[in-house]
Design an enzyme around this catalytic site. Sequence first.
Site, short mmCIF file in Angstrom:
data_model
loop_
_atom_site.label_atom_id
_atom_site.label_comp_id
_atom_site.label_asym_id
_atom_site.label_seq_id
_atom_site.Cartn_x
_atom_site.Cartn_y
_atom_site.Cartn_z
N PRO A 298 -12.12 -0.78 -0.49
CA PRO A 298 -11.51 -0.74 -1.82
C PRO A 298 -10.38 0.29 -1.83
O PRO A 298 -10.50 1.36 -1.24
CB PRO A 298 -12.66 -0.34 -2.75
CG PRO A 298 -13.71 0.23 -1.88
CD PRO A 298 -13.51 -0.34 -0.51
N HIS A 299 -9.28 -0.07 -2.47
CA HIS A 299 -8.13 0.83 -2.50
C HIS A 299 -7.23 0.47 -3.67
O HIS A 299 -7.28 -0.64 -4.17
CB HIS A 299 -7.34 0.76 -1.20
CG HIS A 299 -6.86 -0.62 -0.87
ND1 HIS A 299 -7.67 -1.56 -0.26
CD2 HIS A 299 -5.67 -1.23 -1.07
CE1 HIS A 299 -6.98 -2.68 -0.09
NE2 HIS A 299 -5.77 -2.51 -0.58
N ALA A 300 -6.44 1.46 -4.06
CA ALA A 300 -5.48 1.22 -5.14
C ALA A 300 -4.43 2.31 -5.11
O ALA A 300 -4.75 3.48 -4.90
CB ALA A 300 -6.17 1.21 -6.49
#
Length: 147
Positions: free
Chosen positions: A63-65
């Site tokens: 997960p990344h942003a």
Amino acid sequence: MEIMMTSGINVAMQGTTKSEILRELADLAVENGKVTDAAGFYKDLCLREDESTTGFGGGIAIPHAKSAFVSEVGVLVGRGANLVEWEAMDGQPVQCWICLLVPETGGQEHLRLLSQLSRKLVDPEFVGKLKTGTENEILALVQGVIS
């Protein structure tokens, strides 16, 4: 500050859903001083998941942003006993997460980290250590890839 610290590793994640895990990761990011607002970063993680899954396969998701709530680049690692449905590329549930924290303006750093980690996630030895190692072992393992 370091990109990754032992305090950014949680080998006892409690969540049983994608949403719960993303909330735990957002809270961990705030606890480590890398994110200014857990709710805002959680929302950004969810928006990224809505675009396409971050479930890499083999029980791992990344997960990344890129987010205005991220104050500095960071990497968190979470692992839990629960198998969590993540819509991963291989259709299998996930129990290990590598979360990338990138400021809104950090496009190149985001791509560099994602690329370096993705290449290592096809290495069975790396994946095995990620899934079974202690916090210190995981720290050394991931720092060896991202440095």
